[in-house]
Every structure is written in C-alpha cells, then in structure tokens.
Design a protein around this motif. Structure first.
Motif: not given
Length: 89
Positions: A74-85
């Motif tokens: 959810x945070x990744x969707x709202x933070x374009x500087x963050x990626x999660x894999x």
C-alpha cells in the motif's frame, strides 16, 4: 541512488518483534509508533528505496503477517520513490 534494504520475514513474526526489526533495519525515527499505521506513514515518506521481503511466505496469507505485507505494498502505491519486491526462500 536507491538504497536497498533486505528484510528477512522470518524475523517479523509477532507484532512487537516485527516492528522492532523493521524500525531498526530501515532506520526509522525514535518516535516510530510500532503499528501498521506508523509503518505506512514512514514507508510513504521514505526517499528512493528498494525493499526486498525475503522469505515472505513466513508471514502467511492471513492475520497480522498478511496485513504487514499489505502495508508495504500500500505504501509503495502511494510513494513513487519506493519499490517492494519479494524473494522466496
């Protein structure tokens, strides 16, 4: 340059242990609230970063572990500087 953080999900069992481990690993501020809302807020404000969730199956598909994993995405969707894999074991 993006910072890469590798989080071992096997160390994220139980609310208290999970939030302590995440806060230490991601260098969250001392005022971090150790709950899902605080996690979301800190992740949403992170600078350029890539987070690898290692052994995500350890969190399970329901309950708090699943909610924890969902918070990262959810945070990744709202933070374009963050990626999660995820990296399976």
């Amino acid at each position: 340059m993006d910072m890469e953080y590798v989080l071992d999900c096997r160390r994220m069992r139980g609310k208290r242990k999970a939030h302590t481990y995440i806060a230490e690993s991601l260098s969250f501020p001392d005022y971090y609230g150790h709950n899902l809302d605080a996690l979301y807020d800190c992740l949403r404000e992170m600078p350029e970063a890539h987070i690898v969730l290692q052994c995500p199956e350890a969190l399970g598909d329901e309950g708090y572990g699943a909610a924890l994993k969902k918070t990262f995405y959810d945070a990744m969707e709202d933070n374009p500087r963050l990626t999660v894999t995820e990296e399976e074991s």
